[in-house]
Design a protein around this motif. Sequence first.
Motif, PDB file in Angstrom:
ATOM      1  N   LYS A   1       1.272   4.633  -3.430  1.00  0.00           N
ATOM      2  CA  LYS A   1       1.001   5.155  -2.694  1.00  0.00           C
ATOM      3  C   LYS A   1       2.115   6.600  -3.561  1.00  0.00           C
ATOM      4  CE  LYS A   1      -0.723   6.073   0.877  1.00  0.00           C
ATOM      5  NZ  LYS A   1      -1.063   6.097   2.369  1.00  0.00           N
TER       6      LYS A   1
ATOM      7  N   TYR B   1      -5.126   9.987  -3.562  1.00  0.00           N
ATOM      8  CA  TYR B   1      -4.040   9.702  -2.324  1.00  0.00           C
ATOM      9  C   TYR B   1      -3.297  11.452  -3.459  1.00  0.00           C
ATOM     10  CZ  TYR B   1       0.091   9.419   0.263  1.00  0.00           C
ATOM     11  OH  TYR B   1       1.779   9.786   0.715  1.00  0.00           O
TER      12      TYR B   1
ATOM     13  N   MET C   1      -5.340   5.362  -5.204  1.00  0.00           N
ATOM     14  CA  MET C   1      -4.194   6.260  -5.882  1.00  0.00           C
ATOM     15  C   MET C   1      -4.465   7.718  -6.498  1.00  0.00           C
ATOM     16  SD  MET C   1      -1.609   3.583  -5.213  1.00  0.00           S
ATOM     17  CE  MET C   1      -3.145   3.142  -4.150  1.00  0.00           C
TER      18      MET C   1
ATOM     19  N   ALA D   1       3.006   6.685  -7.090  1.00  0.00           N
ATOM     20  CA  ALA D   1       1.507   7.095  -7.174  1.00  0.00           C
ATOM     21  C   ALA D   1       1.929   9.032  -7.591  1.00  0.00           C
ATOM     22  CB  ALA D   1       0.122   7.561  -6.441  1.00  0.00           C
TER      23      ALA D   1
ATOM     24  N   VAL E   1       1.325  -1.028   0.492  1.00  0.00           N
ATOM     25  CA  VAL E   1      -0.032   0.092  -0.205  1.00  0.00           C
ATOM     26  C   VAL E   1       0.339   1.571   0.075  1.00  0.00           C
ATOM     27  CG1 VAL E   1      -1.945   1.619   1.471  1.00  0.00           C
ATOM     28  CG2 VAL E   1      -2.060  -0.836   1.429  1.00  0.00           C
ATOM     29  N   GLU E   2       2.151   1.088   1.084  1.00  0.00           N
ATOM     30  CA  GLU E   2       2.933   2.374   0.835  1.00  0.00           C
ATOM     31  C   GLU E   2       3.547   2.169  -0.455  1.00  0.00           C
ATOM     32  OE1 GLU E   2       2.595   4.799   3.555  1.00  0.00           O
ATOM     33  OE2 GLU E   2       0.447   3.455   4.423  1.00  0.00           O
TER      34      GLU E   2
ATOM     35  N   ALA F   1      -8.952  11.334   2.726  1.00  0.00           N
ATOM     36  CA  ALA F   1      -8.595  12.082   1.087  1.00  0.00           C
ATOM     37  C   ALA F   1      -9.436  12.760   0.231  1.00  0.00           C
ATOM     38  CB  ALA F   1      -8.004  10.727   0.352  1.00  0.00           C
TER      39      ALA F   1
ATOM     40  N   VAL G   1      -6.436   2.644   5.371  1.00  0.00           N
ATOM     41  CA  VAL G   1      -6.890   3.632   4.171  1.00  0.00           C
ATOM     42  C   VAL G   1      -8.286   3.928   4.318  1.00  0.00           C
ATOM     43  CG1 VAL G   1      -7.505   3.079   1.574  1.00  0.00           C
ATOM     44  CG2 VAL G   1      -4.978   2.157   2.994  1.00  0.00           C
TER      45      VAL G   1
ATOM     46  N   ASN H   1     -10.924   6.532   1.017  1.00  0.00           N
ATOM     47  CA  ASN H   1     -10.364   7.584   0.819  1.00  0.00           C
ATOM     48  C   ASN H   1     -11.569   8.338   1.154  1.00  0.00           C
ATOM     49  OD1 ASN H   1      -9.464   6.668  -1.891  1.00  0.00           O
ATOM     50  ND2 ASN H   1     -11.200   6.543  -2.992  1.00  0.00           N
TER      51      ASN H   1
END
Length: 273
Positions: A124, A156, A153, A127, A120-121, A207, A202, A204
């Motif tokens: 990101k 973020y 992505m 991206a 995941v990290e 974000a 996480v 969304n």
Amino acid sequence: MRHPCLVLVLLACAALAGCTQMRVTERHFIRPDPPGTVLEKRFAGEAVRDLSVVARDGVLLNGILAERPDARNTVLYFGGNMFHLDRHADTLLATLGACRTNVAVFDYRGYGRSGGAPTVENMKADALSLFDSLNARYPGRVIVHGQSLGSFMAAYVAQARPVLGTVLETTATSATELVDAKMPWYARPFVRIEMDASLRQVDNRIAASRVRSPTLVIAAGKDEMTPAWMGKAVFDAIPGRDKQLLMLEKAGHNDALRSEGAIGTYCGFVQER
């Protein structure tokens, strides 16, 4: 975006006597390719070129850039979990080509042409690296577009960088709610889910609450992976008024932009930037 863990939950809950605890890890959501699966298709046309970006940790991220002489901006597209450049880019370029925009699309690390192992990290961070590279080429003219997994992505990037616009297609709220949404009500008293901390963090909506660019959220009424109510929840979290929700009642998870009327709205959003 396929979620094998959701299938496992349903199967496990069919036998409630043995279903008391399940651990959900990043590997249930991020499914890199086995070695040796790269197709390396060559895309026809002088306007389509290979493009590589070096990630912060040195991993090479490979993709393509389709340029048009009349383009006013560039779409950086983040695909779903099953998206592969060599398998799906032809259809993507044909769809987005109607909008008279440049299109850049890359394989995630560990997928297709790109090296490395995804988490995941680092996805990101990748991206951001992809956006920064394209924004250096087209300063202030890059729109981020994410579908399914890619919507995380795109959101973020949009909350961290000055993007020209943001498109979140068949997006979800969080991994926790994705798993919960797929669990039958009658099984919930018998099942305890343990989830990786990286997945629990996480969301969304968080974000989206930090996004300041014009935003288009696309939800599909027949989406069984990321139900339309999740897209609406993400849309509601976006501050300000420069946002639009496109609800496609007859569309499914992976065919939203190909449904009736969708590409017209999408192109209108892109061309207004």
